[in-house]
Design a protein around this motif. Structure first.
Motif: not given
Length: 150
Positions: A32-47, A55-62, A86-90
């Motif tokens: 599915k990452a092939l559908d994204l613009p080339p410069s967009v990072d991705h992580v393989v996961a589901t809800l 990994v979740l702690r890396e994000f300021d906004r979700v 995760a102990g992070h408050r994005p």
């Protein structure tokens, strides 16, 4: 961003990417990452199988896309719980692409949106709600009604 390869999510990813905002898309499968613009990072996961806490702690906004089916609300609430664990408050940016229902001139969130909003509120995470401009006029005029019901 969850829902990053869906109709609304992909457009938002493209807009953020065009604005040179760093975006990480959550995709269910590597293909599915092939559908994204080339410069967009991705992580393989589901809800229901979110990325690890480190990994979740890396994000300021979700960015959470609204569930298209009522049953997905439970999955999204589980994902929110993973953020809290995760102990992070994005800041959570909750997108409701279908706005809300307006039967009989009584404005109200769809049941799934209301469930998620109440769950987010209980977590204490900072939240921003977004809905398409099409619904914004009704949303602004019904703010007090929505607050009472949420």
């Amino acid at each position: 961003m969850t829902g990053a390869t869906g109709q609304v999510g992909l457009r938002l990813v493209e807009e953020l990417n065009d604005a040179r905002v760093a975006v990480t898309a959550m995709v269910r499968a590597e293909a599915k990452a092939l559908d994204l613009p080339p410069s967009v990072d991705h992580v393989v996961a589901t809800l229901d199988d979110p990325p690890p806490a480190e990994v979740l702690r890396e994000f300021d906004r979700v960015f959470l896309m609204s569930p298209s089916h009522e049953e997905q609300a439970e999955l999204e609430m589980g994902f929110v719980d993973a953020l809290v664990t995760a102990g992070h408050r994005p800041r959570v940016v909750k997108l409701a692409a279908d706005g809300f229902q307006k039967p009989d001139c009584t404005v109200r969130f769809k049941r799934s949106h209301r469930q998620i909003a109440m769950h987010l509120e209980r977590t204490g995470l900072p939240i921003t709600y977004l809905t398409p401009n099409l619904y914004m006029e009704n949303l602004l005029s019904a703010t007090d009604t929505i607050r009472e019901r949420v």
